[in-house]
Write an enzyme that holds these catalytic residues in place. Structure first.
Site, mmCIF file in Angstrom:
data_model
loop_
_atom_site.group_PDB
_atom_site.id
_atom_site.type_symbol
_atom_site.label_atom_id
_atom_site.label_comp_id
_atom_site.label_asym_id
_atom_site.label_seq_id
_atom_site.Cartn_x
_atom_site.Cartn_y
_atom_site.Cartn_z
ATOM 1 N N LYS A 49 0.811 -1.213 0.000
ATOM 2 C CA LYS A 49 0.000 0.000 0.000
ATOM 3 C C LYS A 49 0.853 1.276 0.000
ATOM 4 C CE LYS A 49 -1.721 -1.207 4.093
ATOM 5 N NZ LYS A 49 -0.762 -2.209 4.653
ATOM 6 N N ARG A 63 7.014 2.485 4.614
ATOM 7 C CA ARG A 63 7.738 3.757 4.520
ATOM 8 C C ARG A 63 9.258 3.567 4.440
ATOM 9 N NH1 ARG A 63 5.498 8.403 6.191
ATOM 10 N NH2 ARG A 63 3.936 7.286 7.396
ATOM 11 N N HIS A 104 1.110 -3.326 15.047
ATOM 12 C CA HIS A 104 1.689 -2.209 14.288
ATOM 13 C C HIS A 104 1.735 -1.027 15.237
ATOM 14 C CE1 HIS A 104 2.605 0.730 11.292
ATOM 15 N NE2 HIS A 104 2.477 -0.117 10.287
ATOM 16 N N GLU A 150 6.359 -5.738 8.586
ATOM 17 C CA GLU A 150 5.603 -5.233 7.431
ATOM 18 C C GLU A 150 6.032 -3.799 7.112
ATOM 19 O OE1 GLU A 150 1.590 -5.444 8.825
ATOM 20 O OE2 GLU A 150 1.645 -7.596 9.125
HETATM 21 C C1 PLP Z 1 -1.226 -3.522 8.474
HETATM 22 C C2 PLP Z 1 -0.141 -2.578 8.037
HETATM 23 N N1 PLP Z 1 1.110 -3.062 7.878
HETATM 24 C C3 PLP Z 1 2.130 -2.275 7.483
HETATM 25 C C4 PLP Z 1 1.921 -0.939 7.188
HETATM 26 C C5 PLP Z 1 3.092 -0.116 6.745
HETATM 27 O O1 PLP Z 1 3.453 0.808 7.694
HETATM 28 P P1 PLP Z 1 4.747 1.724 7.532
HETATM 29 O O2 PLP Z 1 4.691 2.332 6.178
HETATM 30 O O3 PLP Z 1 4.641 2.728 8.616
HETATM 31 O O4 PLP Z 1 5.934 0.848 7.694
HETATM 32 C C6 PLP Z 1 0.639 -0.377 7.367
HETATM 33 C C7 PLP Z 1 0.394 1.037 7.116
HETATM 34 O O5 PLP Z 1 -0.684 1.553 7.170
HETATM 35 C C8 PLP Z 1 -0.424 -1.229 7.793
HETATM 36 O O6 PLP Z 1 -1.670 -0.767 7.949
#
Ligand code: PLP
Length: 444
Positions: free
Chosen positions: A99, A306, A227, A303
């Site tokens: 995402k 960013r 998270h 996961e």
């Molecule tokens: C379930 C889940 N995993 C991983 C991420 C990625 O988070 P980040 O970009 O802060 O590493 C998100 C971000 O919204 C998330 O909702």
């Protein structure tokens, strides 16, 4: 790296209701560890790509949209970030959060490095499977899924997924009983840039209901996930989340007789500029709550989104209009904004940094101090910066001080603009949703 004194004596066993205060060593780690930049941005290569593109555009004669904003994506940066991850968190297998930026070349590079994937929807799963990635390298990390998407996951043999409520367990029993499930718990993400625990996660006080349902339905619980919030800044929440996960591991086995859990999923929230500290805090928490002597076969996954995307992309935008408000004050209008690739200002609370790229027929890429939010003698031009739509909300910055007196036709660039940018851009007001990306692969 500087040696860090870790004091474990104060740490008690996990408490259900009252979480322990931030462990002392979390603060001392922040004091003692000099922030380490895991990458040296490949400025020459990035600048070269920006320059060539701009030099090829003739403002006077170009076709409509030839001067649109564009990205430079450095695939070499993905490799550097991966190397750094591997060095600092060798026990933790990353599942990239698609995402954050579903750029095809970035996904392909990550896949080739052996990074796995966190998908939030059918479309993301489809995209990753289309790369030839095996479904066992995917976690469907969305605790609230449409039934039809669960059936799609079942059909495509995507087994791993997260849940945080009883209703989801019934859906899974019905549509995908072979699922390998991770129970997502809440975290204290009150200081994160983007909070997630307000929407997802089960509080420790309520995990009994979920464990009971897993047992009753005969489902396959394989782990715990959390998270700490995207853009997390309070590292003690990472520590507490690992401790809470251990609490669920113990409860599942001792109170519900479930088979020993095999996966700890530490989620996302990592950022390149605090990675030295967060990886240290995480490694230490894992050593403390999941020591290898008792958890030798534990698989630890994460996961990150960013971390892998932010510094990989640079955005260049064109100045399309200017309204002078005084001798040294102006409103600058550019051809990308909060409805386009800078939606991160609204949705992700980012504050992109504008730098002069091209002014007065000269390039200024290396003028890293060409702007600031603070007034300075070297930055005499006060500007507000606006996107191209007709909405007054489309403001990139209300107040910035620039070295150069920008005019129509000039170019500005924004470094580190890969996380939660293009993935949520809209075509509002008829402005193109996708802009060109120029790929470079700088040396590692
Ligand atoms: C379930 C889940 N995993 C991983 C991420 C990625 O988070 P980040 O970009 O802060 O590493 C998100 C971000 O919204 C998330 O909702």
């Amino acid at each position: 790296m500087a040696a860090v004194q870790l004091d474990h004596k104060f740490v008690s066993t996990p408490k259900l209701v009252e979480p322990a205060s931030a462990p002392k060593y979390v603060e001392s780690a922040l004091d003692y560890v000099v922030p380490e930049i895991p990458h040296k941005q490949a400025h020459d290569e990035i600048f070269d790509a920006l320059r060539k593109r701009i030099e090829a555009i003739n403002e006077e004669t170009c076709e409509p949209g030839d001067e649109n904003s564009f990205f430079v994506c450095d695939i070499g940066e993905v490799q550097r970030l991966y190397n750094n991850w591997h060095k600092r968190l060798p026990r933790v297998q990353p599942f990239y959060a698609v995402k954050c930026n579903p750029d095809h070349r970035v996904l392909a590079k990550l896949a080739s490095l052996g990074v796995n994937f966190d998908c939030a929807s059918k479309t993301e799963i489809e995209k990753v499977l289309a790369l030839g990635v095996s479904p066992n390298r995917i976690i469907y990390a969305n605790p609230c899924k449409a039934s039809s998407f669960i059936r799609y996951a079942a059909k495509n043999k995507v087994l791993k997924s997260t849940f945080d409520n009883v209703e989801e367990l019934h859906k899974i029993k019905k549509y995908h009983p072979e699922s390998q499930l991770l129970l997502r718990i809440t975290t204290d993400d009150s200081t994160a840039q983007c909070r997630l625990s307000t929407k997802y996660g089960c509080e420790l006080e309520k995990v009994d209901e979920l464990l009971e349902t897993v047992q009753k339905l005969g489902l396959n619980l394989i782990g715990v996930s959390f998270h700490v919030g995207s853009g997390a800044s309070d590292l003690s929440s990472l520590y507490k989340a690992v401790r809470d996960a251990r609490f669920v591991f113990d409860k599942a086995a001792s109170q519900y007789g479930l088979p020993a859990l095999q996966i700890l999923d530490v989620g996302g929230g990592f950022q390149f500029d605090t990675f030295a500290q967060s990886s240290l805090v995480l490694s230490d928490a894992i050593d403390e709550f999941f020591p290898t002597e008792s958890f030798g076969n534990l698989q630890i996954i994460a996961e990150p989104g960013r971390y892998f995307a932010a510094t990989t992309f640079t955005l260049a935008v064109n100045v399309i209009a200017k309204r002078n408000l005084g001798e040294q004050e102006a409103m600058i209008y550019v051809n990308d904004g909060v409805y386009g690739n800078m939606n991160c200002i609204l949705f992700d609370h980012q504050e992109p940094t504008p730098r002069t790229l091209y002014h007065n027929k000269q390039f200024h890429y290396y003028d890293f101090d060409s702007s600031s939010t603070k007034k300075a003698a070297s930055l005499p031009h006060k500007v507000s910066m606006w996107g191209p739509t007709c909405d007054g909300l489309d403001c990139i910055t209300k107040e910035h001080y620039m070295k150069h007196d920008l005019v129509t036709g000039d170019w500005i660039y924004f470094p580190n603009l890969g996380a939660y940018t293009s993935s949520a851009a809209t075509p509002f007001n008829g402005f193109e949703q996708t802009v060109d990306t120029i790929y470079i692969e700088s040396s590692y």
